[in-house]
Design an enzyme around this catalytic site. Sequence first.
Site, PDB file in Angstrom:
ATOM      1  N   HIS A  29      39.710  46.421   9.659  1.00 34.79           N
ATOM      2  CA  HIS A  29      38.610  47.472   9.413  1.00 34.79           C
ATOM      3  C   HIS A  29      38.022  47.195   8.070  1.00 34.79           C
ATOM      4  CE1 HIS A  29      35.621  50.501  10.173  1.00 34.79           C
ATOM      5  NE2 HIS A  29      36.215  50.972   8.946  1.00 34.79           N
ATOM      6  N   CYS A 107      32.579  46.228  12.734  1.00 32.92           N
ATOM      7  CA  CYS A 107      32.454  46.793  11.498  1.00 32.92           C
ATOM      8  C   CYS A 107      32.165  45.802  10.197  1.00 32.92           C
ATOM      9  CB  CYS A 107      33.762  47.523  11.313  1.00 32.92           C
ATOM     10  SG  CYS A 107      35.318  46.830  11.436  1.00 32.92           S
TER      11      CYS A 107
END
Length: 196
Positions: A29, A107
Site C-alpha cells: 500500500h 492506491c
Amino acid sequence: MANEPVILNVYDMYWINEFTSSLGIGVFHSGIEIYGREFAYGGHPYPFSGIFEITPGDATELGETFKFKEAIVLGSTDFTEEDVERIVEEMGKEYKGNAYHLMHKNCNHFSSALSEILCGREIPRWVNRLAYFSSCVPFLQSCLPKEWLTPAALQSSVSQELQGELEEAEDAAASASTPTCAVAPAPRPARHQPRR
C-alpha cells in the site's frame, strides 16, 4: 516558493509478503506525504471519494495487516498546502471508492498520479507490481480480503461520510415537517474525512 518534499510512504502487507516475496512480488500500500500529511486511496462501495488522510507513516491507522516499510523522497513541489488540498479534492472526483480496481485504479496508481502532478515523477514500479501480476491472473482480485481494498482509516472515513448523509437526511425530513425556520448545525470535523 514552497519547495516542499514529496515523499512516498510504502507499507508492507507483511503476512502475505512472506509467501509472495519468493515469487518476486510484493503486496504494498502507498500514500503521498506532503506538508506533514499523508494522502492515500482505497476502495469502498459508494460513489464518493476514496481518498483519505492519515498521520504519515502510521501503519496502525491502516489496520493490523499493514506495516510501514519505507519512505522514498520522490522530489519536491512549489505547490502550497492549499493548492495540494485543492488538487486532492479534484482527484477525489476520479478516485471514488466504487471506482477502485486492483489492476487499473488502486492506491499505488493514486500515489503515482498525485506524485506526477506535484513533482513530475512516478512512483517506483516495484511498488505496484501486484497490479501487473493480477492482470495475468484475473480471478486474483476476488480472492483478496476486503481489508486490502479498504484500509481501516478509510472505513472510518466512509462511516463518517454515511453518518453525515444520514444526519442531513434526518435534518431535511425534520425541517420539512416543521413550519419554523431551522439553522443547520455546523459540520463536525473528523480526522479521516474522505476527500470529495
